[in-house]
Design an enzyme around this catalytic site. Structure first.
Site, PDB file in Angstrom:
ATOM      1  N   SER A 193       0.705  -1.168  -0.131  1.00 45.45           N
ATOM      2  CA  SER A 193      -0.111  -0.057  -0.127  1.00 45.45           C
ATOM      3  C   SER A 193       0.887   1.398  -0.050  1.00 45.45           C
ATOM      4  CB  SER A 193      -0.829  -0.010   1.169  1.00 45.45           C
ATOM      5  OG  SER A 193      -0.151   0.001   2.462  1.00 45.45           O
ATOM      6  N   ASP A 194       0.263   2.316  -0.508  1.00 39.50           N
ATOM      7  CA  ASP A 194       0.920   3.498  -0.214  1.00 39.50           C
ATOM      8  C   ASP A 194       0.888   3.931   1.155  1.00 39.50           C
ATOM      9  OD1 ASP A 194       2.143   6.179  -0.586  1.00 39.50           O
ATOM     10  OD2 ASP A 194       1.159   6.476  -2.395  1.00 39.50           O
ATOM     11  N   TRP A 195       1.462   4.856   1.832  1.00 40.19           N
ATOM     12  CA  TRP A 195       1.530   5.107   3.071  1.00 40.19           C
ATOM     13  C   TRP A 195       0.112   5.897   3.565  1.00 40.19           C
ATOM     14  CZ3 TRP A 195       5.090   2.377   1.311  1.00 40.19           C
ATOM     15  CH2 TRP A 195       6.229   2.145   2.081  1.00 40.19           C
TER      16      TRP A 195
END
Length: 774
Positions: free
Chosen positions: A313-315
């Protein structure tokens, strides 16, 4: 990655105690007789008996299977959960309930603990696509005592403007090496999002508007990074094409249009670069968050394309446990940005209760392990921070070459550029060109050694500070001319115009700072710079404009100036690169990877969609079906709009003649051959472009192939290129096939999307290709 800077420090991080355990081994060959039965598995005498997965003669798939059998459920799930790794001491205010991950590297993107007893290495993650970025707060970054200074490549859009895969791969190899020597084995690079929205604040990180060009350039950057045994991501998957409401926006697009545009770009980048990881994006797509989107992750990426690596995932882009895991997310990254540690205790509970199957838990861990084996994290482990061994001078030259090849000469009055050696006085105006060059803001920020030569002019926290690299265009010009070179900052327009009247030549530097987390309101240069350029050009016809921008801008002053160079964000050695191009030491050869519109009215969405004031639970929608697959120059072709500068445009200090085009069906695609002749007086590089045109397409033509060709004066070079069959086909969603219709196709030789030099016709028989274009 990242959202607001305060989110980095306002949430709890869990402590970890995992240590590194990895072994570097060499590959042994084994003999095999021609008529003998299949040999028994090779026994490696140098492989520990209790760790057969360290046999480097085995495939990454086989090694992952071997180690997976020895892992407990808790160990498997440990690989799926990542921590943010920035030391709390850099916080603006004291932070409670913050525990820095024990084995994490400070000021970095993240950390995933390994398994010591099995020799599974830790994953140390760093941003981003132009170099080893440092995550810290502006108050710390303003000082000269930065946590980490590294070499910065030019912006991603500059690398795309080179149209040169070798330059892209060399740049990737350089930043991958600096990542490795800095103690990182995962780099959050590989930005691939197409430029559907030229106001997007992160366009500078990406590869432009065409799926073929962006896919090839991004794929080669990934190859370069991973050649250093550093996993690269491919991001932000998918349709993360604006920053406004990026966490809430729901982009609507039909499967066919998606496969022929953004997804085709990602597919080409994946096939070219073989990234170990794909990073899913913040936004929703067709009603579902990208990081829990079964269509994007399970169907397209893993099933249709056969991706073996893992999805991180992106942060801040994870929103659930069971839904995300079952939809294809393999690793929650930087969990401090999410509302909950979804892939920590909750995931283990979901597996134990059967909401996430044991098979899926195994698959998540296996994909992560596969990438680690495939790229070499087990066999060539990082050895901690070895920054003292980085050759910054050599790496600066790699960055400089990228900048020089990506700089685009948009306009040139004969005799103005390259700078005349007879000029006795040169005035430089604006954009701190006396001390440095601009960089883009956000999580990709690579800080220079010694700090920025310009104090932060943003002053609002993330995505700042607004940072400049200490490579002075003015000093570079002074070193290459006998003229008297002076500088004015341009804040006083009248004073700048008065000084311009007295100079032989004026060079105005225009800048547009863009960054993660916001989109620009329009395509004009901010802070009255358009008026400055107009006034200076009125005072002196020999005015050159050098643009340092994140993407396309409009130019109301274009007819008044003598020359324009798009220098993008030119990286660590950008001042030297600009000076070399202006003085003719380097012949410019960049071509635009994106259309420069004449006005916002020409865009599919003249008004940017999404209210920036909406709260985090809102659900605004964006209709990408307006243009569908007709992105960029295809939209302009379809609508008959004349842009300010077309996709593929770029001038040179020499001239070229493209001729002798022939084309024929070959295999499942088309082979085109042609000649490139340098008809001018100096050596140079031309970007020859092949466009193709069929019936029933999203637009009149598509870029089918390209080649950058270096030719000496008076010489010619013969070139052959192959058109990928998918660029001759239309996608059928029901059967998941690419279909080439029987009929005549135009094959066009061009120097830009608006400059077709020669056209031939090729007849193709009907063909059906599978979802991978085979």
């Amino acid at each position: 990655m990242t959202s607001q800077i305060k989110a980095r420090f306002g949430l709890r991080l869990l402590a970890t105690t995992a240590l590194i355990g990895a072994f570097a081994l060499t590959t042994a060959a084994h003999a095999q007789t021609t008529n003998a039965p299949p040999p028994a598995p090779t026994v490696r005498t140098d492989v520990p008996a209790d760790r057969p997965w360290m046999d480097t003669s085995l495939s990454a798939e086989a090694r992952a299977e071997l180690i997976l059998k020895e892992m407990t459920l808790a160990e498997k799930l440990q690989l799926t959960f990542g921590y943010f790794s920035t030391d709390a001491k850099w916080s603006i205010t004291p932070i409670k309930n913050y525990v820095f991950p024990k084995e994490g590297l400070p000021y970095s993107a993240g950390f995933v603990p390994g398994i010591e007893r099995l020799g599974i290495p830790n994953q140390w993650q760093t941003d981003a696509g132009v170099g080893v970025a440092t995550q810290t707060v502006p108050e710390a970054a303003r000082t000269a005592d930065l946590p980490r200074g590294r070499t910065a490549l030019p912006s991603g859009i500059n690398t795309a403007a080179t149209w040169n895969p070798e330059v892209a791969e060399a740049g990737g190899a350089m930043i991958g090496n600096e990542a490795f020597l800095s103690g990182f084995n995962v780099q959050l690079a590989g930005g691939m999002n197409l430029m559907r929205e030229p106001r997007n604040g992160r366009n500078f990180e990406y590869g432009g508007e065409d799926p073929l060009l962006a896919g090839i350039i991004t794929g080669h950057e990934i190859k370069g990074i991973q050649s250093n045994h550093v996993i690269s991501t491919l991001k932000h998957y998918a349709f993360n094409d604006q920053e406004t409401n990026r966490n809430q926006m729901d982009h609507q697009i039909e499967d066919k249009a998606a496969r022929e545009s953004d997804l085709l770009g990602f597919q080409i980048a994946y096939e070219t670069g073989n990234p170990g990881s794909v990073m899913c994006s913040y936004n929703r797509v067709n009603g579902h968050y990208a990081c829990e989107n079964d269509w994007l992750l399970n169907q397209v990426l893993k099933t249709d394309w056969g991706f073996k690596g893992y999805v991180m995932s992106d942060w801040g882009a994870t929103h659930s446990t069971t839904q995300a895991a079952n939809a294809g997310l393999d690793q929650q990254s930087g969990w401090a940005f999410d509302r909950s540690p979804y892939f920590h205790g909750a995931l283990r509970e979901a597996v134990n209760n059967g909401y996430v199957s044991q098979e899926r838990a195994n698959d998540m861990a296996k994909r992560i392990l596969w990438a680690m084996f495939e790229v070499g994290l087990f066999d060539t482990p990082v050895k901690g921070d070895q920054a003292t061994t980085i050759d910054f001078e050599k790496n600066g030259k790699v960055s400089q070459t990228d900048s020089e090849e990506g700089m685009v000469l948009l306009k040139n009055t004969p005799g103005l550029l390259p700078l005349s050696k007879t000029a006795k006085s040169i005035l430089i105006v604006g954009a701190h060109a006396d001390v440095g060059v601009l960089s883009g803001g956000g999580s990709s920020q690579v800080y220079p050694k010694g700090g920025s030569p310009v104090a932060d002019e943003y002053g609002k926290g993330f995505p700042g500070p607004k940072t400049w690299y200490p490579s002075s265009p003015m000093k570079g010009i002074q070193a290459r001319t006998t003229a008297a070179v002076t500088y004015v900052d341009g804040k006083d327009v009248k004073a700048a115009a008065a000084a311009a009247k007295k100079a032989d030549v004026v060079i105005v530097f225009g800048e547009q700072w863009t960054g993660e987390g916001f989109d620009v309101p329009d395509l004009n240069l901010p802070n009255n710079q358009d008026a400055l350029i107009s006034a200076v050009a009125k005072a002196n016809k020999k005015t050159v404009v050098v643009l340092e921008t994140g993407g396309p801008v409009v130019m109301p002053w274009l007819s008044k100036v003598g020359a324009v160079i798009e220098a993008w964000y030119p990286g660590s050695n950008g001042g030297e690169a600009i000076a070399r191009v202006l003085t003719g030491e380097v012949n410019p050869s960049g071509h635009l990877p994106a259309t420069f519109p004449a006005s916002l009215d020409q865009l599919p969405r003249p008004v940017l969609e999404g209210d920036p004031k909406l709260d985090s639970d809102s659900h605004p929608m964006s209709n990408y079906n307006i243009e569908g697959a007709a992105v960029g120059y295809k939209w302009f072709d379809k609508k008959g709009y004349k842009p300010l500068f077309p996709f593929g445009h770029g001038l040179s200090y020499t001239t070229f003649a493209l001729s002798d085009l022939t084309a024929a069906a070959e295999g499942k695609g088309v082979k085109a051959s042609f000649s490139v002749k340098n008809t001018g007086g100096v050596a140079g590089k031309e970007v020859a472009q092949i466009y193709v045109s069929g019936t029933g397409w999203e637009a009149p033509k598509r870029l089918g192939a390209f080649q950058k060709v270096e030719v000496a004066p008076g010489e010619s070079q013969s070139v052959s290129v192959t058109v990928d069959p998918r660029l001759l086909a239309t996608y059928d969603s029901a059967s998941k096939t690419w279909n080439i219709a029987a009929g005549d196709y135009k094959v066009m030789l061009a120097t830009s999307a608006d400059d077709i030099v020669q056209t031939v016709t090729v007849h193709l028989d009907a063909q059906t290709l599978d979802v991978r274009g085979k």
